[in-house]
Design a protein around this motif. Structure first.
Motif, PDB file in Angstrom:
ATOM      1  N   ILE A 110       0.813  -1.220   0.000  1.00 52.20           N
ATOM      2  CA  ILE A 110       0.000   0.000   0.000  1.00 52.20           C
ATOM      3  C   ILE A 110       0.850   1.275   0.000  1.00 52.20           C
ATOM      4  CG2 ILE A 110      -1.681   1.319   1.360  1.00 52.20           C
ATOM      5  CD1 ILE A 110      -3.035  -1.332   2.044  1.00 52.20           C
ATOM      6  N   PRO A 111       1.975   1.334   0.732  1.00 56.41           N
ATOM      7  CA  PRO A 111       2.801   2.550   0.626  1.00 56.41           C
ATOM      8  C   PRO A 111       3.319   2.820  -0.789  1.00 56.41           C
ATOM      9  CG  PRO A 111       3.392   1.314   2.591  1.00 56.41           C
ATOM     10  CD  PRO A 111       2.460   0.444   1.808  1.00 56.41           C
ATOM     11  N   ARG A 112       3.424   1.795  -1.627  1.00 55.90           N
ATOM     12  CA  ARG A 112       3.899   1.979  -2.994  1.00 55.90           C
ATOM     13  C   ARG A 112       2.751   2.137  -3.990  1.00 55.90           C
ATOM     14  NH1 ARG A 112       7.499  -0.815  -0.176  1.00 55.90           N
ATOM     15  NH2 ARG A 112       9.727  -0.689  -0.709  1.00 55.90           N
ATOM     16  N   LEU A 113       1.532   1.852  -3.566  1.00 51.54           N
ATOM     17  CA  LEU A 113       0.395   1.814  -4.480  1.00 51.54           C
ATOM     18  C   LEU A 113       0.123   3.142  -5.192  1.00 51.54           C
ATOM     19  CD1 LEU A 113      -1.566  -0.331  -5.473  1.00 51.54           C
ATOM     20  CD2 LEU A 113      -3.143   0.349  -3.647  1.00 51.54           C
ATOM     21  N   PRO A 114       0.371   4.304  -4.581  1.00 51.39           N
ATOM     22  CA  PRO A 114       0.141   5.550  -5.320  1.00 51.39           C
ATOM     23  C   PRO A 114       0.906   5.617  -6.644  1.00 51.39           C
ATOM     24  CG  PRO A 114       0.388   6.030  -2.998  1.00 51.39           C
ATOM     25  CD  PRO A 114       0.697   4.558  -3.169  1.00 51.39           C
ATOM     26  N   ASP A 115       2.061   4.973  -6.722  1.00 48.43           N
ATOM     27  CA  ASP A 115       2.826   4.963  -7.968  1.00 48.43           C
ATOM     28  C   ASP A 115       2.046   4.252  -9.075  1.00 48.43           C
ATOM     29  OD1 ASP A 115       5.692   5.226  -9.303  1.00 48.43           O
ATOM     30  OD2 ASP A 115       5.002   3.179  -9.695  1.00 48.43           O
ATOM     31  N   PHE A 116       1.407   3.113  -8.732  1.00 43.04           N
ATOM     32  CA  PHE A 116       0.611   2.389  -9.736  1.00 43.04           C
ATOM     33  C   PHE A 116      -0.619   3.187 -10.126  1.00 43.04           C
ATOM     34  CE2 PHE A 116      -2.724  -0.522 -11.076  1.00 43.04           C
ATOM     35  CZ  PHE A 116      -2.067  -1.259 -12.054  1.00 43.04           C
ATOM     36  N   VAL A 117      -1.277   3.788  -9.129  1.00 45.30           N
ATOM     37  CA  VAL A 117      -2.493   4.560  -9.405  1.00 45.30           C
ATOM     38  C   VAL A 117      -2.176   5.739 -10.326  1.00 45.30           C
ATOM     39  CG1 VAL A 117      -4.274   6.013  -8.358  1.00 45.30           C
ATOM     40  CG2 VAL A 117      -3.613   3.858  -7.266  1.00 45.30           C
ATOM     41  N   ALA A 118      -1.022   6.387 -10.100  1.00 41.63           N
ATOM     42  CA  ALA A 118      -0.647   7.518 -10.954  1.00 41.63           C
ATOM     43  C   ALA A 118      -0.354   7.068 -12.378  1.00 41.63           C
ATOM     44  CB  ALA A 118       0.578   8.221 -10.359  1.00 41.63           C
ATOM     45  N   ALA A 119       0.256   5.898 -12.519  1.00 44.91           N
ATOM     46  CA  ALA A 119       0.605   5.402 -13.853  1.00 44.91           C
ATOM     47  C   ALA A 119      -0.591   4.792 -14.569  1.00 44.91           C
ATOM     48  CB  ALA A 119       1.732   4.371 -13.742  1.00 44.91           C
ATOM     49  N   HIS A 120      -1.561   4.270 -13.809  1.00 49.57           N
ATOM     50  CA  HIS A 120      -2.718   3.586 -14.411  1.00 49.57           C
ATOM     51  C   HIS A 120      -4.008   4.065 -13.735  1.00 49.57           C
ATOM     52  CE1 HIS A 120       0.050   0.843 -16.433  1.00 49.57           C
ATOM     53  NE2 HIS A 120       0.673   0.708 -15.283  1.00 49.57           N
ATOM     54  N   PRO A 121      -4.385   5.314 -13.921  1.00 54.66           N
ATOM     55  CA  PRO A 121      -5.595   5.829 -13.259  1.00 54.66           C
ATOM     56  C   PRO A 121      -6.872   5.144 -13.724  1.00 54.66           C
ATOM     57  CG  PRO A 121      -4.761   7.390 -14.891  1.00 54.66           C
ATOM     58  CD  PRO A 121      -3.720   6.323 -14.762  1.00 54.66           C
ATOM     59  N   ASP A 122      -6.794   4.427 -14.855  1.00 60.72           N
ATOM     60  CA  ASP A 122      -7.973   3.741 -15.386  1.00 60.72           C
ATOM     61  C   ASP A 122      -8.183   2.373 -14.759  1.00 60.72           C
ATOM     62  OD1 ASP A 122      -5.529   3.009 -16.643  1.00 60.72           O
ATOM     63  OD2 ASP A 122      -6.647   1.968 -18.218  1.00 60.72           O
ATOM     64  N   ILE A 123      -7.263   1.928 -13.874  1.00 61.28           N
ATOM     65  CA  ILE A 123      -7.373   0.590 -13.270  1.00 61.28           C
ATOM     66  C   ILE A 123      -7.611   0.737 -11.772  1.00 61.28           C
ATOM     67  CG2 ILE A 123      -6.255  -1.644 -12.888  1.00 61.28           C
ATOM     68  CD1 ILE A 123      -4.562  -1.156 -15.354  1.00 61.28           C
ATOM     69  N   PRO A 124      -8.871   0.661 -11.325  1.00 57.51           N
ATOM     70  CA  PRO A 124      -9.115   0.686  -9.876  1.00 57.51           C
ATOM     71  C   PRO A 124      -8.616  -0.613  -9.244  1.00 57.51           C
ATOM     72  CG  PRO A 124     -11.171   0.315 -11.069  1.00 57.51           C
ATOM     73  CD  PRO A 124     -10.114   0.559 -12.111  1.00 57.51           C
ATOM     74  N   VAL A 125      -8.001  -0.518  -8.068  1.00 58.01           N
ATOM     75  CA  VAL A 125      -7.411  -1.677  -7.390  1.00 58.01           C
ATOM     76  C   VAL A 125      -8.101  -1.878  -6.045  1.00 58.01           C
ATOM     77  CG1 VAL A 125      -5.293  -2.687  -6.452  1.00 58.01           C
ATOM     78  CG2 VAL A 125      -5.184  -1.231  -8.495  1.00 58.01           C
ATOM     79  N   ARG A 126      -8.483  -3.117  -5.772  1.00 55.94           N
ATOM     80  CA  ARG A 126      -9.048  -3.463  -4.456  1.00 55.94           C
ATOM     81  C   ARG A 126      -8.168  -4.533  -3.825  1.00 55.94           C
ATOM     82  NH1 ARG A 126     -13.277  -6.887  -2.312  1.00 55.94           N
ATOM     83  NH2 ARG A 126     -13.802  -7.661  -4.375  1.00 55.94           N
ATOM     84  N   ILE A 127      -7.601  -4.225  -2.664  1.00 59.57           N
ATOM     85  CA  ILE A 127      -6.742  -5.162  -1.950  1.00 59.57           C
ATOM     86  C   ILE A 127      -7.591  -5.952  -0.967  1.00 59.57           C
ATOM     87  CG2 ILE A 127      -4.680  -5.432  -0.524  1.00 59.57           C
ATOM     88  CD1 ILE A 127      -4.105  -4.133  -3.199  1.00 59.57           C
ATOM     89  N   VAL A 128      -7.551  -7.281  -1.043  1.00 55.83           N
ATOM     90  CA  VAL A 128      -8.242  -8.126  -0.073  1.00 55.83           C
ATOM     91  C   VAL A 128      -7.195  -8.949   0.664  1.00 55.83           C
ATOM     92  CG1 VAL A 128     -10.403  -8.215  -1.349  1.00 55.83           C
ATOM     93  CG2 VAL A 128      -8.672  -9.925  -1.820  1.00 55.83           C
ATOM     94  N   GLU A 129      -7.285  -8.999   1.977  1.00 57.49           N
ATOM     95  CA  GLU A 129      -6.255  -9.685   2.752  1.00 57.49           C
ATOM     96  C   GLU A 129      -6.572 -11.169   2.872  1.00 57.49           C
ATOM     97  OE1 GLU A 129      -7.229  -9.495   7.404  1.00 57.49           O
ATOM     98  OE2 GLU A 129      -6.573  -7.585   6.577  1.00 57.49           O
ATOM     99  N   SER A 130      -5.537 -11.985   2.744  1.00 54.34           N
ATOM    100  CA  SER A 130      -5.692 -13.433   2.870  1.00 54.34           C
ATOM    101  C   SER A 130      -4.331 -14.064   3.060  1.00 54.34           C
ATOM    102  CB  SER A 130      -6.366 -14.020   1.623  1.00 54.34           C
ATOM    103  OG  SER A 130      -6.367 -15.434   1.687  1.00 54.34           O
ATOM    104  N   ASN A 131      -4.254 -15.021   3.989  1.00 57.71           N
ATOM    105  CA  ASN A 131      -3.036 -15.811   4.186  1.00 57.71           C
ATOM    106  C   ASN A 131      -3.146 -17.195   3.565  1.00 57.71           C
ATOM    107  OD1 ASN A 131      -1.202 -14.200   5.860  1.00 57.71           O
ATOM    108  ND2 ASN A 131      -2.816 -14.283   7.385  1.00 57.71           N
ATOM    109  N   GLY A 132      -4.374 -17.634   3.308  1.00 61.46           N
ATOM    110  CA  GLY A 132      -4.582 -19.028   2.972  1.00 61.46           C
ATOM    111  C   GLY A 132      -4.836 -19.298   1.506  1.00 61.46           C
ATOM    112  N   PRO A 133      -5.360 -20.498   1.219  1.00 60.40           N
ATOM    113  CA  PRO A 133      -5.655 -20.872  -0.166  1.00 60.40           C
ATOM    114  C   PRO A 133      -6.731 -19.972  -0.758  1.00 60.40           C
ATOM    115  CG  PRO A 133      -5.831 -22.764   1.326  1.00 60.40           C
ATOM    116  CD  PRO A 133      -5.712 -21.562   2.168  1.00 60.40           C
TER     117      PRO A 133
END
Length: 319
Positions: A110-133
């Protein structure tokens, strides 16, 4: 054109789900039926074909050679059908769903995610947390981030791209670091553990070639990020991956008195084979670039070598 002579489609669907998941319960959950219904459909399919598709104990069934061949062909066929099914236009751009280890998401991604958002404003990103399968289709996941060993078997349904090297070592608060300048002092501190990976201390000791005596105090936490906050608060020493603590080390919230040693695992991006979306591929390429730009911990191996060279003589812990 001659009519096709196909087995019952429900049986094929049940068998394909079992072949993809490797477990009756997961196949049953996907198809919203019972474990017994999946088992009956597979037995009916075997009777129809006159061939064994599974073998082994009922609680640990595996595919036969014929079953594996059929399951792979069915998955490919169902994927083609799924891709060809017309769907109504989306109400808006669908978010790219990234399944990620919770602490890695908080401390590295997440601290690096602004770089992706700036480069690809047309791609919304949703992070979901998971450790398992996870299941790409059933869970709606476009890309997953996981730790994988080089010896891990190839994934039958995922393309795996390593993008970040793994380093690991003990971390403490600055106050405790002043008291834990050598291995013997570090070994006397309370040891912090996370229930998501209770083997962290043993794994680090084995990799570093160091054997620590038992400590008088062990403290356990449900998640990595709880454990790291406890370490920063001075409750003891924790073993943590470099990617989880690099920011806290740079900010001075944590100190790695023995540095970090290379681990065998690597952080990897997983995408569905042959049907990854354009957005997922762009996110994967961005992860690779970010991983290449992330510097490894400096001078860590030398610190561990010096600690290893000193005899570890400890007085019995006070209880």
């Amino acid at each position: 054109m001659a009519a096709r002579s196909l087995p019952p489609l429900n049986a094929l669907r049940a068998f394909e789900a079992f072949g993809r998941h490797g477990r009756m319960t997961l196949a049953a959950d996907e198809l919203c039926v019972t474990h017994g219904a999946i088992s009956r459909q597979i037995r009916q399919l075997e009777a129809h074909l006159g061939a064994a598709l599974t073998e082994g104990p009922r609680t640990r069934l595996v595919l036969t050679e014929a079953g594996l061949k059929l399951a792979q062909a069915l998955t490919l066929a169902f994927d083609q059908i799924d891709a060809a099914v017309p769907r109504p236009p989306a109400a808006g751009d669908r978010a790219l769903v990234v399944s990620c280890l919770p602490t890695f998401a908080m401390k590295w991604l997440i601290p690096r995610l602004p770089d992706f958002v700036a480069a690809h404003p047309d791609i919304p990103v949703r992070i979901v947390e998971s450790n398992g399968p996870f299941d790409f289709r059933a869970d709606g996941v476009d890309l997953a981030i996981r730790m994988r060993l080089p010896t891990a078997p190839p994934s039958p349904d995922a393309d795996v791209t390593p993008f970040l090297d793994h380093h690991v070592g003990p971390v403490v608060s600055p106050l405790l670091a002043a008291q834990a300048g050598d291995l013997a002092a570090l070994a006397r501190l309370p040891r912090l553990h996370t229930r998501t990976f209770l083997e962290s201390w043993a794994e680090w000791e084995a990799a570093a070639g160091i054997v620590l005596p038992p400590t008088a105090v062990n403290r356990e936490f449900d998640h990595y990020f709880y454990m790291l906050e406890a370490a920063a608060a001075g409750l003891g020493a924790a073993v943590a991956p470099w990617a989880f603590v690099a920011g806290d080390l740079a900010a001075g919230r944590l100190v790695a008195p023995l540095g970090m040693i290379p681990g065998q695992a690597r952080v990897c991006a997983l995408m569905p084979k042959a049907r990854a979306s354009r957005a997922a591929r762009r996110f994967r390429d961005w992860l690779v670039a970010q991983g290449a730009a992330t510097p490894p911990p400096a001078g860590s191996q030398q610190l561990v070598e010096r600690a290893r060279a000193k005899p570890l003589t400890l007085s019995p812990p006070a209880i």
